[in-house]
Design a protein around this motif. Structure first.
Motif, PDB file in Angstrom:
ATOM      1  N   PRO A 144       0.856  -1.196   0.000  1.00 27.39           N
ATOM      2  CA  PRO A 144       0.000   0.000   0.000  1.00 27.39           C
ATOM      3  C   PRO A 144       0.884   1.235   0.000  1.00 27.39           C
ATOM      4  N   TYR A 166       1.055   5.537   0.083  1.00 27.16           N
ATOM      5  CA  TYR A 166       0.463   6.861   0.168  1.00 27.16           C
ATOM      6  C   TYR A 166       1.590   7.880   0.177  1.00 27.16           C
ATOM      7  N   GLU A 212       4.658   7.980  -1.348  1.00 30.22           N
ATOM      8  CA  GLU A 212       5.931   7.346  -0.998  1.00 30.22           C
ATOM      9  C   GLU A 212       7.016   7.614  -2.023  1.00 30.22           C
ATOM     10  N   ASP A 267      -2.864   4.677  -2.924  1.00 30.78           N
ATOM     11  CA  ASP A 267      -3.944   5.051  -2.012  1.00 30.78           C
ATOM     12  C   ASP A 267      -4.168   6.567  -2.099  1.00 30.78           C
ATOM     13  N   ASN A 274      -7.875   8.603  -1.163  1.00 31.21           N
ATOM     14  CA  ASN A 274      -7.185   7.990  -0.035  1.00 31.21           C
ATOM     15  C   ASN A 274      -8.180   7.266   0.872  1.00 31.21           C
ATOM     16  N   ALA A 334       5.922   0.391   2.278  1.00 32.14           N
ATOM     17  CA  ALA A 334       6.744   0.989   1.229  1.00 32.14           C
ATOM     18  C   ALA A 334       7.977   1.680   1.790  1.00 32.14           C
ATOM     19  N   ASP A 335       8.034   1.865   3.093  1.00 27.14           N
ATOM     20  CA  ASP A 335       9.111   2.685   3.661  1.00 27.14           C
ATOM     21  C   ASP A 335      10.320   1.865   4.104  1.00 27.14           C
ATOM     22  N   GLN A 392      10.506  -0.395   6.203  1.00 25.73           N
ATOM     23  CA  GLN A 392      10.525  -0.789   7.615  1.00 25.73           C
ATOM     24  C   GLN A 392      10.340  -2.291   7.744  1.00 25.73           C
ATOM     25  N   ARG A 434      11.858   4.298   9.727  1.00 22.45           N
ATOM     26  CA  ARG A 434      11.437   4.644   8.368  1.00 22.45           C
ATOM     27  C   ARG A 434      12.605   5.285   7.623  1.00 22.45           C
ATOM     28  N   SER A 451       6.023   9.167   8.885  1.00 25.17           N
ATOM     29  CA  SER A 451       4.906   8.258   9.072  1.00 25.17           C
ATOM     30  C   SER A 451       3.602   9.031   8.925  1.00 25.17           C
ATOM     31  N   LYS A 452       2.621   8.386   8.285  1.00 23.64           N
ATOM     32  CA  LYS A 452       1.331   9.051   8.116  1.00 23.64           C
ATOM     33  C   LYS A 452       0.416   8.797   9.305  1.00 23.64           C
ATOM     34  N   TRP A 453       0.966   8.149  10.310  1.00 24.27           N
ATOM     35  CA  TRP A 453       0.127   7.848  11.467  1.00 24.27           C
ATOM     36  C   TRP A 453       0.370   8.879  12.554  1.00 24.27           C
TER      37      TRP A 453
HETATM   38  N1  UDP Z   1      -0.325   4.013   3.834  1.00 24.10           N
HETATM   39  C1  UDP Z   1      -1.402   3.976   2.959  1.00 24.10           C
HETATM   40  N2  UDP Z   1      -2.467   4.836   3.167  1.00 24.10           N
HETATM   41  C2  UDP Z   1      -2.497   5.703   4.208  1.00 24.10           C
HETATM   42  C3  UDP Z   1      -1.391   5.710   5.104  1.00 24.10           C
HETATM   43  C4  UDP Z   1      -0.330   4.853   4.896  1.00 24.10           C
HETATM   44  O1  UDP Z   1      -1.421   3.198   2.012  1.00 24.10           O
HETATM   45  O2  UDP Z   1      -3.477   6.439   4.331  1.00 24.10           O
HETATM   46  C5  UDP Z   1       0.834   3.096   3.599  1.00 24.10           C
HETATM   47  C6  UDP Z   1       2.181   3.792   3.554  1.00 24.10           C
HETATM   48  O3  UDP Z   1       2.454   4.289   2.271  1.00 24.10           O
HETATM   49  C7  UDP Z   1       3.132   2.680   3.945  1.00 24.10           C
HETATM   50  C8  UDP Z   1       2.293   1.867   4.929  1.00 24.10           C
HETATM   51  O4  UDP Z   1       0.929   2.199   4.672  1.00 24.10           O
HETATM   52  O5  UDP Z   1       3.485   1.856   2.861  1.00 24.10           O
HETATM   53  C9  UDP Z   1       2.677   2.140   6.365  1.00 24.10           C
HETATM   54  O6  UDP Z   1       2.524   3.533   6.614  1.00 24.10           O
HETATM   55  P1  UDP Z   1       3.455   4.305   7.642  1.00 24.10           P
HETATM   56  O7  UDP Z   1       4.885   3.966   7.393  1.00 24.10           O
HETATM   57  O8  UDP Z   1       3.078   5.740   7.532  1.00 24.10           O
HETATM   58  O9  UDP Z   1       2.966   3.703   9.019  1.00 24.10           O
HETATM   59  P2  UDP Z   1       3.863   3.181  10.249  1.00 24.10           P
HETATM   60  O10 UDP Z   1       5.020   2.417   9.700  1.00 24.10           O
HETATM   61  O11 UDP Z   1       4.278   4.413  10.971  1.00 24.10           O
HETATM   62  O12 UDP Z   1       2.925   2.321  11.022  1.00 24.10           O
END
Ligand code: UDP
Ligand code: MG
Length: 335
Positions: free
Chosen positions: A15, A17, A19, A48, A76, A100-101, A103, A205, A210-212
């Motif tokens: 997924p 968003y 990236e 997304d 989104n 995608a990051d 991690q 990351r 992070s989008k969270w």
């Molecule tokens: N992502 C997505 N839609 C969103 C937010 C995040 O598809 O609305 C994807 C983002 O591109 C990544 C994955 O979900 O590939 C994890 O997101 P993120 O790294 O921001 O989250 P974390 O690792 O902090 O839990």
């Protein structure tokens, strides 16, 4: 574990968003790893609702022959739904969701696949450390799991995210779950099937942020609890019962005191305090019920989880030299 088995097509679902910043890093690291597996693979990238160059960059990789399929959502929808969209498109016998990051270290996929070949249906990558996350995030995550496991019908394994390898029947089972509240961690746990764990160090990351936000995480946690547990409802029954219990004894005490000592007029402050507290209880109780009604409303509307704008299909595993593949997988890729 049962007899060893061979994988003919591996689907990796990412997924995405916004990236673009780390996309080339991802592909430069992921593609060699997948090619080295000598298994056919497809890469399903879910756009997304990206507003940056992610899609253009994906198209470039596709044009260069990378086996990328771009699933473009109409807007989104959030990670959980984007992931669901990717899982719906994946056709491999084995599916790996990947962030995608970077991690989720792609190198681990080989280990996950080896475990699957031993016969496990689900192989979960479990992070042993999270250096990229703040102490507050780690601690709140721990509390969340504690509450969740105490009060819900399912046992959520701690430190396990979406990074895992799933057999086709696990993916089919997840796709068959009709709920619109896609709390994937809970869904995986509910499904069951033979599960194995592989530990890894979760890096920070690589690029971007992070989008969270904490607010999103908090709501995500509430989603988890309200989707997999009715304990909050029961908690409020207990609070109600307890209040009634004390009320009854206080009534008896008041009657006896009035009979013995006569009527005492003051009591304004205690009356006010009691009214405020009890009304507070009532309102929270209504809020808890409202949470469930809101969820019922969301499910009952029966809207689709996501809408697809377009699917830009790529080749399957065209980067891997055909002679390096087992005979069966070449046929699978060609058909
Ligand atoms: N992502 C997505 N839609 C969103 C937010 C995040 O598809 O609305 C994807 C983002 O591109 C990544 C994955 O979900 O590939 C994890 O997101 P993120 O790294 O921001 O989250 P974390 O690792 O902090 O839990
Ligand atoms: Mg991340």
């Amino acid at each position: 574990p049962r007899t060893p088995r061979n994988c003919q097509l591996l689907s990796v679902v990412v997924p995405m968003y916004n990236e673009a910043a780390g996309l080339n890093d991802l592909f430069q690291r992921l593609l060699p790893v997948l090619e080295a597996l000598s298994v056919s693979f497809e890469l399903i990238c879910v756009d997304d609702g990206c507003t940056d160059d992610t899609v253009e960059m994906l198209r470039q990789w596709q044009a260069e022959g990378a086996p990328v399929t771009i699933v473009r959502l109409s807007r989104n929808f959030g990670k959980e739904r984007a992931l669901a969209a990717g899982l719906d498109r994946a056709v491999g016998e084995v599916v790996v969701p990947l962030d995608a990051d970077l991690q989720d270290p792609p190198e681990l996929i080989a280990t996950l696949l080896a475990k699957w070949q031993e016969g496990y249906d689900m192989v979960v990558a479990r992070r042993v450390s999270r250096p990229g996350d703040s102490q507050f995030k780690v601690q709140s995550a721990r509390w969340f799991y504690r509450v969740m496991n105490r009060f819900s019908e399912i046992a959520l394994p701690e430190n396990a995210g979406d990074f895992r390898l799933m057999d086709r029947r696990v993916v089919d089972a997840i796709k068959a779950l009709p709920e619109r509240a896609r709390f994937h961690k809970g869904l995986y746990a509910w499904i069951g099937y033979s599960t194995s764990y592989v530990d890894y160090e979760r890096p920070a990351r690589l690029r971007g942020v992070s989008k969270w936000s904490y607010w999103k995480l908090w709501n995500y946690a509430l989603d988890g609890i309200f989707s997999f547990s009715t304990a909050p409802l029961r908690l409020w029954s207990y609070i109600g019962a307890l209040t009634a219990f004390f009320g009854f004894f206080y009534a008896v005490y008041t009657i006896i005191r009035t009979l013995l000592l006569g009527i005492e007029v003051p009591g304004y402050a205690s009356l006010l305090v009691l009214t405020l507290i009890l009304n507070g209880f009532l309102l929270i109780g209504v809020g808890v019920i409202g949470e469930y009604i809101g969820r019922v409303f969301g499910e009952v509307k029966g809207r689709p989880l996501y809408l697809i704008d377009a699917i830009e299909q790529g080749p399957v595993n065209s980067l891997a030299a055909p002679e390096s593949l087992p005979e069966k997988s070449v046929r699978a890729a060609a058909s």
